[in-house]
Design a protein around this motif. Sequence first.
Motif, PDB file in Angstrom:
ATOM      1  N   MET A   1     -36.408  -6.269   6.429  1.00  0.00           N
ATOM      2  CA  MET A   1     -35.181  -5.505   6.519  1.00  0.00           C
ATOM      3  C   MET A   1     -34.432  -5.612   5.199  1.00  0.00           C
ATOM      4  SD  MET A   1     -32.156  -6.088   9.242  1.00  0.00           S
ATOM      5  CE  MET A   1     -30.983  -4.837   9.527  1.00  0.00           C
ATOM      6  N   ASP A   2     -34.054  -4.456   4.648  1.00  0.00           N
ATOM      7  CA  ASP A   2     -33.308  -4.451   3.395  1.00  0.00           C
ATOM      8  C   ASP A   2     -31.885  -4.950   3.616  1.00  0.00           C
ATOM      9  OD1 ASP A   2     -35.240  -3.528   1.637  1.00  0.00           O
ATOM     10  OD2 ASP A   2     -34.745  -1.422   1.947  1.00  0.00           O
ATOM     11  N   ALA A   3     -31.336  -5.496   2.556  1.00  0.00           N
ATOM     12  CA  ALA A   3     -29.941  -5.930   2.586  1.00  0.00           C
ATOM     13  C   ALA A   3     -29.044  -4.715   2.775  1.00  0.00           C
ATOM     14  CB  ALA A   3     -29.600  -6.634   1.276  1.00  0.00           C
ATOM     15  N   THR A   4     -27.897  -4.937   3.399  1.00  0.00           N
ATOM     16  CA  THR A   4     -26.930  -3.863   3.575  1.00  0.00           C
ATOM     17  C   THR A   4     -25.565  -4.332   3.107  1.00  0.00           C
ATOM     18  OG1 THR A   4     -26.405  -4.510   5.840  1.00  0.00           O
ATOM     19  CG2 THR A   4     -28.131  -2.852   5.556  1.00  0.00           C
ATOM     20  N   LEU A   5     -24.721  -3.357   2.843  1.00  0.00           N
ATOM     21  CA  LEU A   5     -23.318  -3.601   2.534  1.00  0.00           C
ATOM     22  C   LEU A   5     -22.533  -3.029   3.706  1.00  0.00           C
ATOM     23  CD1 LEU A   5     -23.399  -2.204  -1.116  1.00  0.00           C
ATOM     24  CD2 LEU A   5     -23.461  -4.613  -0.444  1.00  0.00           C
ATOM     25  N   LYS A   6     -21.407  -3.620   4.027  1.00  0.00           N
ATOM     26  CA  LYS A   6     -20.572  -3.088   5.102  1.00  0.00           C
ATOM     27  C   LYS A   6     -19.197  -2.773   4.541  1.00  0.00           C
ATOM     28  CE  LYS A   6     -22.934  -5.444   8.806  1.00  0.00           C
ATOM     29  NZ  LYS A   6     -22.872  -6.399   9.888  1.00  0.00           N
ATOM     30  N   THR A   7     -18.642  -1.667   5.030  1.00  0.00           N
ATOM     31  CA  THR A   7     -17.291  -1.269   4.659  1.00  0.00           C
ATOM     32  C   THR A   7     -16.681  -0.520   5.826  1.00  0.00           C
ATOM     33  OG1 THR A   7     -15.949  -0.270   2.904  1.00  0.00           O
ATOM     34  CG2 THR A   7     -17.921   0.949   3.596  1.00  0.00           C
ATOM     35  N   VAL A   8     -15.422  -0.197   5.707  1.00  0.00           N
ATOM     36  CA  VAL A   8     -14.741   0.578   6.740  1.00  0.00           C
ATOM     37  C   VAL A   8     -14.398   1.937   6.163  1.00  0.00           C
ATOM     38  CG1 VAL A   8     -12.724   0.712   8.241  1.00  0.00           C
ATOM     39  CG2 VAL A   8     -13.809  -1.505   7.813  1.00  0.00           C
ATOM     40  N   ILE A   9     -14.832   2.981   6.848  1.00  0.00           N
ATOM     41  CA  ILE A   9     -14.534   4.359   6.457  1.00  0.00           C
ATOM     42  C   ILE A   9     -13.987   5.051   7.702  1.00  0.00           C
ATOM     43  CG2 ILE A   9     -15.453   6.552   5.598  1.00  0.00           C
ATOM     44  CD1 ILE A   9     -17.683   4.916   4.230  1.00  0.00           C
ATOM     45  N   ALA A  10     -12.808   5.630   7.562  1.00  0.00           N
ATOM     46  CA  ALA A  10     -12.146   6.329   8.673  1.00  0.00           C
ATOM     47  C   ALA A  10     -12.034   5.428   9.904  1.00  0.00           C
ATOM     48  CB  ALA A  10     -12.873   7.626   9.000  1.00  0.00           C
ATOM     49  N   GLY A  11     -11.752   4.151   9.656  1.00  0.00           N
ATOM     50  CA  GLY A  11     -11.544   3.216  10.751  1.00  0.00           C
ATOM     51  C   GLY A  11     -12.803   2.692  11.412  1.00  0.00           C
ATOM     52  N   GLU A  12     -13.959   3.083  10.920  1.00  0.00           N
ATOM     53  CA  GLU A  12     -15.231   2.653  11.505  1.00  0.00           C
ATOM     54  C   GLU A  12     -16.013   1.790  10.513  1.00  0.00           C
ATOM     55  OE1 GLU A  12     -16.281   3.442  14.647  1.00  0.00           O
ATOM     56  OE2 GLU A  12     -14.370   4.482  14.949  1.00  0.00           O
ATOM     57  N   ILE A  13     -16.675   0.744  11.013  1.00  0.00           N
ATOM     58  CA  ILE A  13     -17.537  -0.069  10.154  1.00  0.00           C
ATOM     59  C   ILE A  13     -18.796   0.730   9.867  1.00  0.00           C
ATOM     60  CG2 ILE A  13     -18.945  -2.150   9.987  1.00  0.00           C
ATOM     61  CD1 ILE A  13     -16.830  -3.571  11.678  1.00  0.00           C
ATOM     62  N   VAL A  14     -19.135   0.824   8.585  1.00  0.00           N
ATOM     63  CA  VAL A  14     -20.287   1.590   8.136  1.00  0.00           C
ATOM     64  C   VAL A  14     -21.206   0.664   7.344  1.00  0.00           C
ATOM     65  CG1 VAL A  14     -21.024   3.533   6.688  1.00  0.00           C
ATOM     66  CG2 VAL A  14     -18.905   3.696   8.002  1.00  0.00           C
ATOM     67  N   GLU A  15     -22.501   0.712   7.644  1.00  0.00           N
ATOM     68  CA  GLU A  15     -23.484  -0.035   6.860  1.00  0.00           C
ATOM     69  C   GLU A  15     -24.028   0.874   5.780  1.00  0.00           C
ATOM     70  OE1 GLU A  15     -26.553  -2.309   8.657  1.00  0.00           O
ATOM     71  OE2 GLU A  15     -25.198  -3.213  10.113  1.00  0.00           O
ATOM     72  N   LEU A  16     -24.052   0.360   4.570  1.00  0.00           N
ATOM     73  CA  LEU A  16     -24.559   1.086   3.416  1.00  0.00           C
ATOM     74  C   LEU A  16     -25.800   0.387   2.904  1.00  0.00           C
ATOM     75  CD1 LEU A  16     -21.154   1.444   1.550  1.00  0.00           C
ATOM     76  CD2 LEU A  16     -22.297   3.206   2.907  1.00  0.00           C
ATOM     77  N   PRO A  17     -26.673   1.110   2.218  1.00  0.00           N
ATOM     78  CA  PRO A  17     -27.849   0.457   1.645  1.00  0.00           C
ATOM     79  C   PRO A  17     -27.412  -0.603   0.635  1.00  0.00           C
ATOM     80  CG  PRO A  17     -27.615   2.687   0.787  1.00  0.00           C
ATOM     81  CD  PRO A  17     -26.593   2.527   1.864  1.00  0.00           C
ATOM     82  N   GLY A  18     -28.101  -1.733   0.620  1.00  0.00           N
ATOM     83  CA  GLY A  18     -27.698  -2.842  -0.224  1.00  0.00           C
ATOM     84  C   GLY A  18     -28.695  -3.229  -1.296  1.00  0.00           C
ATOM     85  N   THR A  19     -29.674  -2.362  -1.562  1.00  0.00           N
ATOM     86  CA  THR A  19     -30.612  -2.612  -2.660  1.00  0.00           C
ATOM     87  C   THR A  19     -30.708  -1.347  -3.507  1.00  0.00           C
ATOM     88  OG1 THR A  19     -32.585  -1.835  -1.499  1.00  0.00           O
ATOM     89  CG2 THR A  19     -32.001  -4.181  -1.220  1.00  0.00           C
ATOM     90  N   ILE A  20     -31.139  -1.504  -4.722  1.00  0.00           N
ATOM     91  CA  ILE A  20     -31.302  -0.351  -5.604  1.00  0.00           C
ATOM     92  C   ILE A  20     -32.277   0.650  -4.984  1.00  0.00           C
ATOM     93  CG2 ILE A  20     -32.189   0.398  -7.855  1.00  0.00           C
ATOM     94  CD1 ILE A  20     -31.021  -2.240  -9.005  1.00  0.00           C
ATOM     95  N   ALA A  21     -33.399   0.153  -4.469  1.00  0.00           N
ATOM     96  CA  ALA A  21     -34.401   1.044  -3.874  1.00  0.00           C
ATOM     97  C   ALA A  21     -33.857   1.780  -2.657  1.00  0.00           C
ATOM     98  CB  ALA A  21     -35.650   0.244  -3.493  1.00  0.00           C
ATOM     99  N   ALA A  22     -33.103   1.099  -1.807  1.00  0.00           N
ATOM    100  CA  ALA A  22     -32.565   1.733  -0.605  1.00  0.00           C
ATOM    101  C   ALA A  22     -31.492   2.764  -0.948  1.00  0.00           C
ATOM    102  CB  ALA A  22     -32.014   0.675   0.344  1.00  0.00           C
ATOM    103  N   ILE A  23     -30.673   2.460  -1.941  1.00  0.00           N
ATOM    104  CA  ILE A  23     -29.660   3.427  -2.378  1.00  0.00           C
ATOM    105  C   ILE A  23     -30.355   4.679  -2.894  1.00  0.00           C
ATOM    106  CG2 ILE A  23     -27.866   3.904  -4.098  1.00  0.00           C
ATOM    107  CD1 ILE A  23     -27.141   0.863  -3.867  1.00  0.00           C
TER     108      ILE A  23
END
Length: 91
Positions: A1-23
């Motif tokens: 499983m690739d690493a992910t980044l988490k942030t809040v967008i429009a009040g919702e937690i969103v997982e973002l790709p966390g590696t160069i390849a996944a981005i």
Amino acid sequence: MDATLKTVIAGEIVELPGTIAAIRARLDDDRADEFDRDIEHVPAAELPTALVRWALAGTNADKEDEELFERLARDEDIGATDAGTPGAEVA
């Protein structure tokens, strides 16, 4: 499983790709080519910021930020609170 980044967008937690390849894999061909050209010239100290910017591409987070900054420019109360003075002791 690739690493992910988490942030809040429009009040919702969103997982973002966390590696160069996944981005890169989430980008369409034109944006992936632009990513390749951009990312290889980013100074090492600025790489985390650049990767987050690319990971956020297409999430509408920039629209949310733009709207927030417009409200701030109009001196609207956005519900922000003072985080305090950095390094200040809490009693």
